[in-house]
Design an enzyme around this catalytic site. Structure first.
Site, PDB file in Angstrom:
ATOM      1  N   CYS A 100       0.879  -1.167   0.000  1.00  0.00           N
ATOM      2  CA  CYS A 100       0.000   0.000   0.000  1.00  0.00           C
ATOM      3  C   CYS A 100       0.915   1.214   0.000  1.00  0.00           C
ATOM      4  O   CYS A 100       1.656   1.433   0.969  1.00  0.00           O
ATOM      5  CB  CYS A 100      -0.905   0.018   1.230  1.00  0.00           C
ATOM      6  SG  CYS A 100      -1.803   1.575   1.445  1.00  0.00           S
ATOM      7  N   THR A 142      -3.354   7.687  -5.137  1.00  0.00           N
ATOM      8  CA  THR A 142      -4.494   8.171  -4.364  1.00  0.00           C
ATOM      9  C   THR A 142      -4.328   9.654  -4.024  1.00  0.00           C
ATOM     10  O   THR A 142      -3.220  10.197  -4.062  1.00  0.00           O
ATOM     11  CB  THR A 142      -4.644   7.403  -3.042  1.00  0.00           C
ATOM     12  OG1 THR A 142      -3.488   7.651  -2.225  1.00  0.00           O
ATOM     13  CG2 THR A 142      -4.797   5.903  -3.281  1.00  0.00           C
TER      14      THR A 142
END
Length: 255
Positions: A100, A142
């Site tokens: 991540c 993101t």
């Protein structure tokens, strides 16, 4: 020389030289599963015994990283990520991978609190780009990763320029990640290509798939040359740092 195993196959390799890999997972679960698959796929193993010993702590209850980065009144995920890391250390992990990118916002705190090294996905990605000779990099990531400047700072440190999607295109990226990939749907390819075309038009020489959820786009579709998948970078370095043998076809991840 290797040693004979009970069913008569010749076993090669020295398990004692391999390090145990811990994976802080669930960020999200599909990306974690694909990361595990990539580590196995990239390992040049002739027997089961030549693969890495891996622990996965799949903890999807960890609060959303982007939400906290953008608004510190939201729940801080650091304590949950640390708990997962400590569980892996307790089980004997000697290296930790976090599939991540946004979670690397907490890298400094994590390394200060955990007794084993953590592979830094952003630094490793920048190193691959620098070695490739690319000078201007498009970033797909993101909102939290973009706002944190993780990639921008690392690229600048390595004398590279960067470009980002425009506001509407960044909204598309968040839709791909949160409303399509995380819900088990396919990314709309035409819409995805509109976003990437904008980065090429801004002069990008390479595009980083800078969210591990976006790695699933590369798995599903045949992307053109010039894309670098951060998940592949992390898997490659996990194999190398833990002492397994990397397949030759994964030596160079960008063309």
């Amino acid at each position: 020389m290797g040693e004979e195993n009970p069913i008569g196959f010749y076993r090669q390799g020295n398990r004692e030289s391999m390090k145990k890999l811990g994976i802080i997972g669930g960020l999200g679960p599909m990306a974690t599963a694909y990361f595990f698959e990539l580590v196995v796929q990239m390992t040049d193993a002739k027997t089961d015994q030549e693969h890495l010993e891996i622990w996965v702590h799949n903890c999807p209850s960890i609060p959303d990283r982007s939400s906290y980065i953008l608004d510190h009144t939201k729940e801080n995920p650091l304590a949950s990520i640390l708990h997962s890391g400590r569980e892996l250390c307790r089980m004997g992990a000697e290296w930790i991978a976090i599939p991540c990118v946004t979670a690397h916002y907490f890298y400094k705190e994590l390394t200060e609190c955990l007794p084993v090294p953590i592979i830094h996905i952003v630094e490793e990605t920048a190193a691959v780009l620098k070695e490739s000779g690319k000078k201007r990099i498009g970033i797909l990531a993101t909102d939290g990763t973009v706002a944190s400047g993780l990639f921008q700072q690392e690229l600048e440190k390595n004398k590279m320029e960067w470009v980002l999607p425009r506001k509407k295109e960044q909204q598309d990226i968040m839709d791909f990640i949160y409303r399509q990939i995380k819900t088990g749907q396919s990314v709309e390819r035409v819409r995805f290509e509109r976003v990437t075309d904008s980065l090429w038009e801004q002069g990008a020489e390479a595009i980083v798939l800078g969210c591990t959820e976006l790695s699933l786009v590369k798995r599903e579709y045949s992307l053109e040359k010039g894309y670098l998948d951060v998940m592949e970078v992390l898997a490659k370095r996990s194999v190398e740092l833990c002492g397994a043998v990397l397949k030759r076809e994964y030596q160079y991840l960008i063309k």
